[in-house]
Design a protein around this motif. Structure first.
Motif, PDB file in Angstrom:
ATOM      1  N   LYS A   5       9.885 -21.263  -6.661  1.00 18.69           N
ATOM      2  CA  LYS A   5       9.044 -21.567  -5.496  1.00 18.69           C
ATOM      3  C   LYS A   5       7.749 -20.767  -5.572  1.00 18.69           C
ATOM      4  N   GLY A   9       6.439 -20.671   7.101  1.00 20.75           N
ATOM      5  CA  GLY A   9       7.082 -19.888   6.043  1.00 20.75           C
ATOM      6  C   GLY A   9       8.290 -20.586   5.440  1.00 20.75           C
ATOM      7  N   ASP A  16      10.292 -21.266   1.512  1.00 23.66           N
ATOM      8  CA  ASP A  16      11.359 -20.454   0.900  1.00 23.66           C
ATOM      9  C   ASP A  16      12.713 -21.118   1.155  1.00 23.66           C
ATOM     10  N   GLN A  21       7.580 -10.577   6.303  1.00 26.40           N
ATOM     11  CA  GLN A  21       7.163 -11.949   6.058  1.00 26.40           C
ATOM     12  C   GLN A  21       7.596 -12.471   4.696  1.00 26.40           C
TER      13      GLN A  21
HETATM   14 MG    MG Z   1       5.975 -17.123   2.824  1.00 26.43          MG
END
Ligand code: MG
Ligand code: ADP
Ligand code: ASP
Length: 412
Positions: free
Chosen positions: A6, A149, A152, A207
């Motif tokens: 990723k 986010g 992931d 984060q």
């Molecule tokens: Mg991120």
């Protein structure tokens, strides 16, 4: 080996970066591994899309917001695939739905419900590298996104569904650090961290990994590693348990913080009103997420209830609680923002009762007032004034990490 890689926003932030990413994918493929790639949107392009929406609508329609935000990852996926093709590597970009990623029918923060891996399996069998858009899926024919986010989480979910040997998260730091290296320049890179500690750190604001990615990696035993796309190096392995932890060493593994915290206090509710049940049921019904909760009984006749919410939810929380005034008969509502929350995390603190005390001492010495506290087995969190967050994190890092303490102070 089957490897899921990723690449985050900074890693695909320019055409130059995309070339570097394509080179890395190519060298993994030419080493004989099957690769499935998941990409984020370029740089800050998701933020730019959010800003565009905000210019046109106060609270944009959630379906249209997902339609909009899902485009960012399509740009980077197509560009990465295009670059690989020019290098003679067979590659094909796929949106979340083309890759078979189904989610629950919720906009803005959907969970992955199922992955139909047939298309991906066929591509892999043909020697083609699938480049999948992160952060999105489909539910009842509608595009959904997984929350900010969330790429992931796409990567880990695909790794689990495909039975990948490893899921590599490439980002702009070379691993998971003892705290955000942007705030503490001498934060240390961890060689490994347990799923549970990583989950706490992620949930408490670090984060570097999306919390649900860690949750899924733990649940499906996905081998997860965080590395830099800019440099070579082993990165940080997120693992079931590490030797270090077994004898209680490394009492505190990491420090996380969250900004944009707000506190609301409902003052003087008559004891007989069962304020907690009423207030928190109503907040939950209205979709307001509550974090730290403190209730104190005053003179055995009334209670004060205070709790924290994300600053963006403060207005709504005040509305919801104000509507309860006629039935709860509280004296007043107080609000406080901006605040922040700093947390220390470590599996080693389970058996070390002095850790919370040591945190309070460190914050006192740094002249950081503590407004609220919450604890669990492996973390202690303090709500503090927002402008002191850097100072607090630095002080805690000094006390718990730089001093390399292995046993807690018992005498404070
Ligand atoms: Mg991120
Ligand atoms: P990506 O775009 O690759 O997903 P993110 O910006 O989401 O990257 O996450 C990486 C950032 O997380 C780092 O640049 C760093 O500032 C921040 N971060 C916060 N806490 C930590 C930590 N404990 N270890 C490493 N990075 C952290
Ligand atoms: N592009 C999305 C975001 O900025 C998803 C991600 O980067 O993981 O939140």
């Amino acid at each position: 080996m089957l490897v899921v890689q990723k690449y985050g926003g900074t890693s695909v932030g320019s055409t130059e970066r995309i070339r570097a990413v394509a080179d890395r994918i190519a060298s993994t493929a030419s080493a004989g591994h099957a690769v499935v790639v998941v990409v984020s949107a370029m740089g800050h392009s998701t933020d730019a899309l959010v800003d565009l929406a905000a210019e046109l609508a106060d609270s944009p329609d959630l379906r249209e917001m997902d339609q909009l935000l899902a485009t960012g990852e399509q740009v980077s996926a197509a560009l990465v695939a295009m670059r690989l093709l020019t290098m003679g590597i067979q590659a094909k970009s796929l949106t979340g739905w083309q890759a078979g990623i189904a989610t629950e029918p919720v906009h803005g923060n959907a969970r992955v419900s199922q992955i139909d891996t047939r298309v991906l399996q066929n591509l892999i069998a043909n020697g083609t590298v699938p480049i999948v858009t992160g952060f999105q899926g489909i539910a009842d024919g509608e595009v959904t996104t997984l929350g900010r986010g969330g790429s992931d989480t796409s990567a880990v979910a695909l790794a689990a569904a495909l039975g990948a040997d490893v899921c590599e998260i490439y980002t702009d730091v070379d691993g998971v650090y003892t705290t955000d290296p942007r705030v503490v320049p001498n934060a240390k890179k961890l060689d490994d961290i347990s799923y549970d500690e990583m989950l706490e750190l992620a949930n408490l604001g670090a984060q570097v990994l999306h919390p649900r990615a860690v949750e899924n990696a733990k649940h499906f035993a996905v081998q997860l590693v965080v590395r830099s796309s800019f440099t070579e190096g082993d990165g940080t392995n997120v693992v079931a348990m590490t030797e270090n932890r077994m004898e209680g060493r490394r009492v505190v593994t990491g420090i996380a913080f969250e900004r944009h915290v707000a506190r609301l206090a409902v003052v003087g509710v008559p004891l007989e009103e069962h304020a907690l049940a009423a207030i928190f049921s109503s907040l939950a019904e209205n979709g307001v997420n509550v974090d730290v909760i403190v209730q104190s009984v005053v003179d055995e006749v009334a209670v004060d209830v205070s709790f924290t919410v994300n600053e963006s939810d403060l207005g709504r929380a005040v509305e919801v609680v104000s509507a309860l005034q006629p039935s709860l008969r509280f004296r007043k509502i107080e609000r406080e923002a901006p605040l922040a929350k700093v947390s220390i995390v470590g599996a080693g603190m389970i058996s070390n009762p002095g850790v919370a005390a040591q945190m309070f001492v460190a914050l006192r010495d740094a002249q950081v007032p503590i407004h609220m506290v919450s604890t669990s087995e492996i973390k202690v969190s303090c709500v503090i004034p927002a402008d002191l967050v850097e100072k607090a994190v630095q002080a805690l890092h000094k006390t718990f990490i730089e001093a390399d303490m292995v046993t807690p102070l018992t005498n404070v």
